[in-house]
Design a protein around this motif. Structure first.
Motif, PDB file in Angstrom:
ATOM      1  N   PRO A 358     -49.231 -16.303  87.399  1.00 53.94           N
ATOM      2  CA  PRO A 358     -49.958 -15.999  86.171  1.00 53.94           C
ATOM      3  C   PRO A 358     -50.171 -17.254  85.322  1.00 53.94           C
ATOM      4  O   PRO A 358     -49.387 -18.198  85.406  1.00 53.94           O
ATOM      5  CB  PRO A 358     -49.038 -14.990  85.458  1.00 53.94           C
ATOM      6  CG  PRO A 358     -48.313 -14.323  86.565  1.00 53.94           C
ATOM      7  CD  PRO A 358     -48.069 -15.413  87.584  1.00 53.94           C
ATOM      8  N   ASN A 359     -51.223 -17.233  84.508  1.00 54.33           N
ATOM      9  CA  ASN A 359     -51.580 -18.435  83.766  1.00 54.33           C
ATOM     10  C   ASN A 359     -50.620 -18.703  82.623  1.00 54.33           C
ATOM     11  O   ASN A 359     -50.174 -17.779  81.935  1.00 54.33           O
ATOM     12  CB  ASN A 359     -53.004 -18.322  83.227  1.00 54.33           C
ATOM     13  CG  ASN A 359     -53.661 -19.674  83.118  1.00 54.33           C
ATOM     14  OD1 ASN A 359     -53.352 -20.460  82.248  1.00 54.33           O
ATOM     15  ND2 ASN A 359     -54.570 -19.945  84.033  1.00 54.33           N
ATOM     16  N   HIS A 360     -50.324 -19.972  82.389  1.00 50.36           N
ATOM     17  CA  HIS A 360     -49.435 -20.318  81.274  1.00 50.36           C
ATOM     18  C   HIS A 360     -50.204 -20.760  80.032  1.00 50.36           C
ATOM     19  O   HIS A 360     -49.578 -21.151  79.037  1.00 50.36           O
ATOM     20  CB  HIS A 360     -48.396 -21.353  81.698  1.00 50.36           C
ATOM     21  CG  HIS A 360     -48.879 -22.769  81.788  1.00 50.36           C
ATOM     22  ND1 HIS A 360     -48.194 -23.741  82.476  1.00 50.36           N
ATOM     23  CD2 HIS A 360     -49.966 -23.400  81.286  1.00 50.36           C
ATOM     24  CE1 HIS A 360     -48.821 -24.899  82.371  1.00 50.36           C
ATOM     25  NE2 HIS A 360     -49.903 -24.713  81.653  1.00 50.36           N
ATOM     26  N   VAL A 361     -51.519 -20.715  80.073  1.00 51.08           N
ATOM     27  CA  VAL A 361     -52.313 -20.961  78.865  1.00 51.08           C
ATOM     28  C   VAL A 361     -52.412 -19.624  78.134  1.00 51.08           C
ATOM     29  O   VAL A 361     -53.141 -18.720  78.542  1.00 51.08           O
ATOM     30  CB  VAL A 361     -53.716 -21.502  79.203  1.00 51.08           C
ATOM     31  CG1 VAL A 361     -54.506 -21.768  77.920  1.00 51.08           C
ATOM     32  CG2 VAL A 361     -53.592 -22.784  80.025  1.00 51.08           C
ATOM     33  N   LEU A 362     -51.662 -19.502  77.026  1.00 50.15           N
ATOM     34  CA  LEU A 362     -51.420 -18.207  76.399  1.00 50.15           C
ATOM     35  C   LEU A 362     -51.728 -18.245  74.908  1.00 50.15           C
ATOM     36  O   LEU A 362     -51.677 -19.299  74.279  1.00 50.15           O
ATOM     37  CB  LEU A 362     -49.952 -17.807  76.595  1.00 50.15           C
ATOM     38  CG  LEU A 362     -49.465 -17.702  78.044  1.00 50.15           C
ATOM     39  CD1 LEU A 362     -47.949 -17.644  78.091  1.00 50.15           C
ATOM     40  CD2 LEU A 362     -50.076 -16.493  78.730  1.00 50.15           C
ATOM     41  N   PRO A 363     -52.011 -17.089  74.319  1.00 54.32           N
ATOM     42  CA  PRO A 363     -52.260 -17.033  72.872  1.00 54.32           C
ATOM     43  C   PRO A 363     -50.990 -17.304  72.077  1.00 54.32           C
ATOM     44  O   PRO A 363     -49.905 -16.824  72.426  1.00 54.32           O
ATOM     45  CB  PRO A 363     -52.760 -15.597  72.658  1.00 54.32           C
ATOM     46  CG  PRO A 363     -52.231 -14.816  73.818  1.00 54.32           C
ATOM     47  CD  PRO A 363     -52.186 -15.771  74.970  1.00 54.32           C
ATOM     48  N   THR A 364     -51.122 -18.084  71.001  1.00 57.74           N
ATOM     49  CA  THR A 364     -49.993 -18.439  70.147  1.00 57.74           C
ATOM     50  C   THR A 364     -50.258 -18.006  68.710  1.00 57.74           C
ATOM     51  O   THR A 364     -51.314 -17.455  68.396  1.00 57.74           O
ATOM     52  CB  THR A 364     -49.751 -19.959  70.173  1.00 57.74           C
ATOM     53  OG1 THR A 364     -50.943 -20.622  69.730  1.00 57.74           O
ATOM     54  CG2 THR A 364     -49.405 -20.442  71.565  1.00 57.74           C
ATOM     55  N   ASN A 365     -49.285 -18.263  67.837  1.00 60.24           N
ATOM     56  CA  ASN A 365     -49.425 -17.969  66.407  1.00 60.24           C
ATOM     57  C   ASN A 365     -49.795 -16.515  66.116  1.00 60.24           C
ATOM     58  O   ASN A 365     -50.560 -16.217  65.205  1.00 60.24           O
ATOM     59  CB  ASN A 365     -50.456 -18.900  65.764  1.00 60.24           C
ATOM     60  CG  ASN A 365     -49.933 -20.308  65.582  1.00 60.24           C
ATOM     61  OD1 ASN A 365     -48.736 -20.505  65.361  1.00 60.24           O
ATOM     62  ND2 ASN A 365     -50.802 -21.294  65.695  1.00 60.24           N
ATOM     63  N   GLY A 366     -49.265 -15.602  66.920  1.00 55.94           N
ATOM     64  CA  GLY A 366     -49.511 -14.183  66.691  1.00 55.94           C
ATOM     65  C   GLY A 366     -50.842 -13.678  67.192  1.00 55.94           C
ATOM     66  O   GLY A 366     -51.162 -12.496  67.042  1.00 55.94           O
ATOM     67  N   THR A 367     -51.653 -14.564  67.825  1.00 56.87           N
ATOM     68  CA  THR A 367     -52.974 -14.123  68.288  1.00 56.87           C
ATOM     69  C   THR A 367     -52.899 -13.255  69.540  1.00 56.87           C
ATOM     70  O   THR A 367     -53.921 -12.733  69.989  1.00 56.87           O
ATOM     71  CB  THR A 367     -53.897 -15.332  68.556  1.00 56.87           C
ATOM     72  OG1 THR A 367     -53.301 -16.179  69.545  1.00 56.87           O
ATOM     73  CG2 THR A 367     -54.119 -16.129  67.280  1.00 56.87           C
ATOM     74  N   ALA A 368     -51.695 -13.071  70.090  1.00 60.07           N
ATOM     75  CA  ALA A 368     -51.545 -12.110  71.194  1.00 60.07           C
ATOM     76  C   ALA A 368     -51.841 -10.690  70.722  1.00 60.07           C
ATOM     77  O   ALA A 368     -51.975  -9.779  71.543  1.00 60.07           O
ATOM     78  CB  ALA A 368     -50.135 -12.183  71.772  1.00 60.07           C
ATOM     79  N   ARG A 369     -51.970 -10.498  69.418  1.00 54.29           N
ATOM     80  CA  ARG A 369     -52.392  -9.185  68.909  1.00 54.29           C
ATOM     81  C   ARG A 369     -53.813  -8.846  69.348  1.00 54.29           C
ATOM     82  O   ARG A 369     -54.192  -7.676  69.430  1.00 54.29           O
ATOM     83  CB  ARG A 369     -52.338  -9.167  67.383  1.00 54.29           C
ATOM     84  CG  ARG A 369     -50.944  -9.247  66.789  1.00 54.29           C
ATOM     85  CD  ARG A 369     -50.984  -9.307  65.268  1.00 54.29           C
ATOM     86  NE  ARG A 369     -51.572 -10.558  64.783  1.00 54.29           N
ATOM     87  CZ  ARG A 369     -52.769 -10.668  64.221  1.00 54.29           C
ATOM     88  NH1 ARG A 369     -53.521  -9.595  64.054  1.00 54.29           N
ATOM     89  NH2 ARG A 369     -53.207 -11.841  63.803  1.00 54.29           N
ATOM     90  N   PHE A 370     -54.630  -9.871  69.640  1.00 53.44           N
ATOM     91  CA  PHE A 370     -56.033  -9.589  69.963  1.00 53.44           C
ATOM     92  C   PHE A 370     -56.619 -10.483  71.057  1.00 53.44           C
ATOM     93  O   PHE A 370     -57.804 -10.376  71.358  1.00 53.44           O
ATOM     94  CB  PHE A 370     -56.914  -9.730  68.705  1.00 53.44           C
ATOM     95  CG  PHE A 370     -56.755 -11.041  67.980  1.00 53.44           C
ATOM     96  CD1 PHE A 370     -57.369 -12.186  68.419  1.00 53.44           C
ATOM     97  CD2 PHE A 370     -55.951 -11.107  66.841  1.00 53.44           C
ATOM     98  CE1 PHE A 370     -57.216 -13.392  67.755  1.00 53.44           C
ATOM     99  CE2 PHE A 370     -55.787 -12.314  66.158  1.00 53.44           C
ATOM    100  CZ  PHE A 370     -56.426 -13.464  66.620  1.00 53.44           C
ATOM    101  N   SER A 371     -55.804 -11.357  71.647  1.00 58.25           N
ATOM    102  CA  SER A 371     -56.349 -12.217  72.689  1.00 58.25           C
ATOM    103  C   SER A 371     -55.442 -12.256  73.901  1.00 58.25           C
ATOM    104  O   SER A 371     -54.320 -11.731  73.881  1.00 58.25           O
ATOM    105  CB  SER A 371     -56.595 -13.632  72.141  1.00 58.25           C
ATOM    106  OG  SER A 371     -55.404 -14.178  71.615  1.00 58.25           O
ATOM    107  N   SER A 372     -55.912 -12.900  74.958  1.00 57.19           N
ATOM    108  CA  SER A 372     -55.279 -12.796  76.270  1.00 57.19           C
ATOM    109  C   SER A 372     -55.063 -14.167  76.897  1.00 57.19           C
ATOM    110  O   SER A 372     -55.627 -15.171  76.440  1.00 57.19           O
ATOM    111  CB  SER A 372     -56.189 -11.972  77.208  1.00 57.19           C
ATOM    112  OG  SER A 372     -56.529 -10.726  76.627  1.00 57.19           O
ATOM    113  N   PRO A 373     -54.280 -14.234  77.973  1.00 57.89           N
ATOM    114  CA  PRO A 373     -54.113 -15.505  78.684  1.00 57.89           C
ATOM    115  C   PRO A 373     -55.434 -15.992  79.268  1.00 57.89           C
ATOM    116  O   PRO A 373     -56.362 -15.209  79.500  1.00 57.89           O
ATOM    117  CB  PRO A 373     -53.123 -15.146  79.804  1.00 57.89           C
ATOM    118  CG  PRO A 373     -52.420 -13.919  79.330  1.00 57.89           C
ATOM    119  CD  PRO A 373     -53.428 -13.159  78.537  1.00 57.89           C
TER     120      PRO A 373
END
Length: 423
Positions: A358-373
């Protein structure tokens, strides 16, 4: 690390850096200079910031061959195996074009097309990142992008790290430039005499790279504005304190602004991890960086039960989440916000950083609420397909014209009605 009992909403201190006014102005000037002067500006800024005067930006094949001599055969095979795992995982993300046909002859569909070109930024500085090469290049390759360009800042000897070049070669990159910083982003976005522009720029970098990506967005696409690394470990009394502490420090050593958080239901584990972090930190090679990170952005949250602990995790929306509990898989369905989820004590975060797939380029700063790897879809675009038959326009034309007039767009209505009048 301080132990804090959960009480209501959790507010974690994050390092959100949008740059100073001076930094933004500097980036804007660099971009303007590169647009105006091309290679000359890139060369001047490379000499200024990287302290190297290059006669040519492009990496030659001989440099790649030399890099293989500097990396052990065993390490080359590890990189190859990691690349195969990453390829296999991302290949499953492929989505085909599709079309459907209705009884009245209407054909609707979606055409999936790879981007023509992509630029991958690989950071330099205090460490080399072959893993970033693989994680950014391979999804683009799987997507079908024909031209992939890699840029990375050179060291003072005018070379790129051997591991980075080997990873680029294994991933199939044929166009590599020894440039970095905002000037590299500008060159990728707008082109120079020797570097052709691309359609999308991906990859992490320092604040100047992040600001430059933000500036050029709209003229080209970008992946995201990445913040410092984050990890949250959700654990109960079954977790091993030394393992949890080691995982927290694995992110803390990235950056003084990285965030490492433990959320647990066990007071005993909380105290044990607190002690373990201090002990392991004292012998860590990058202890100054990790120590500042833990001091400023580390925390241990003590929850009354697993439901409360899960809710804390969902509020944090961490980049990386480890679940180390008695029924770790059973909690997966309750997790709403996380970039990557590592389940069980053996799924340490570095497994995902380097090898699993799986990709390690990931959403940071709480943006995993609306974005994806980062994924294959990030290197593709979609076009809608609409085919209306005579029968379909007879059936629906008047309704379409009526809708257009509701919006006050008479020409839209007449464009349909001019066809209806001929029936």
């Amino acid at each position: 690390m301080k132990i804090v009992k959960v009480s209501g909403d959790v507010s974690i201190k994050r390092s959100v850096d949008s740059g100073t006014a001076d930094q933004r102005a500097a980036v804007q000037k660099i971009i303007a200079d590169v647009r105006a002067s091309g290679d000359a500006a890139v060369k001047a800024y490379t000499e200024k910031f990287d302290r190297v005067l290059l006669s040519s930006f492009q990496v030659e094949r001989s440099e790649v061959d030399e890099a293989y001599k500097q990396v052990s055969d065993q390490m080359v095979e590890v990189i190859r195996e990691a690349a195969e795992n990453i390829w296999s995982y991302h290949e499953k993300q492929q989505r085909p074009s599709w079309m459907t046909t209705e009884d009245n002859g209407t054909i609707l569909g979606q055409k999936v097309t790879p981007l023509d070109s992509a630029g991958v930024y690989v950071p330099g500085g205090t460490a080399a990142y072959p893993s970033s090469v693989l994680m950014n290049v391979i999804p683009a390759k799987v997507a079908g992008v024909k031209r992939i360009v890699m840029v990375s800042p050179p060291s003072s000897d005018g070379k790129l790290p051997a591991g980075v070049l080997v990873a680029a070669d294994i991933a199939g990159v044929e166009e590599i430039y020894k440039i970095g910083g905002a000037q590299a982003v500008a060159a990728l976005a707008y082109g120079t005499e020797s570097i052709q522009s691309v359609d999308k720029i991906t990859g992490p970098g320092n604040i100047y790279v992040a600001l430059a990506k933000r500036e050029v967005f709209g003229d080209v696409d970008i992946d995201m504005i990445a913040g410092p690394s984050e990890i949250a470990v959700l654990a109960d009394e079954t977790a091993k304190a030394d393992e949890v502490a080691a995982d927290l420090l694995s992110q803390a050593e990235h950056d003084v602004r990285a965030s490492s958080v433990l959320v647990t239901t066990s007071p005993t584990l909380a105290e044990a991890v607190q002690s373990e972090v201090a002990a392991q930190l004292s012998v860590l090679p990058r202890k100054e960086i990790a120590g500042r990170s833990i001091e400023d952005f580390g925390a241990i949250y003590l929850a009354k039960d697993l439901d409360e602990a899960v809710e804390v995790v969902n509020q944090l929306a961490p980049e990386h989440l480890e679940i180390v509990t008695g029924n770790a898989m059973g909690l997966l369905g309750k997790i709403r916000h996380a970039g990557a989820i590592f389940i069980g004590r053996y799924s340490s975060e570095p497994v995902g950083d380097y090898f699993a797939g799986p990709n390690h380029v990931l959403p940071t700063n709480g943006t995993a609420r609306f974005s994806s790897p980062l994924s294959v879809e990030d290197f593709q675009k979609k076009s809608s397909i609409i085919v209306y038959s005579e029968e379909a326009i007879r059936e629906h034309g008047a309704k379409i014209a009526e809708f257009a007039r509701l919006e006050g767009l008479e020409a839209h209505a007449r464009a349909v009605e001019t066809r209806l009048k001929k029936f």
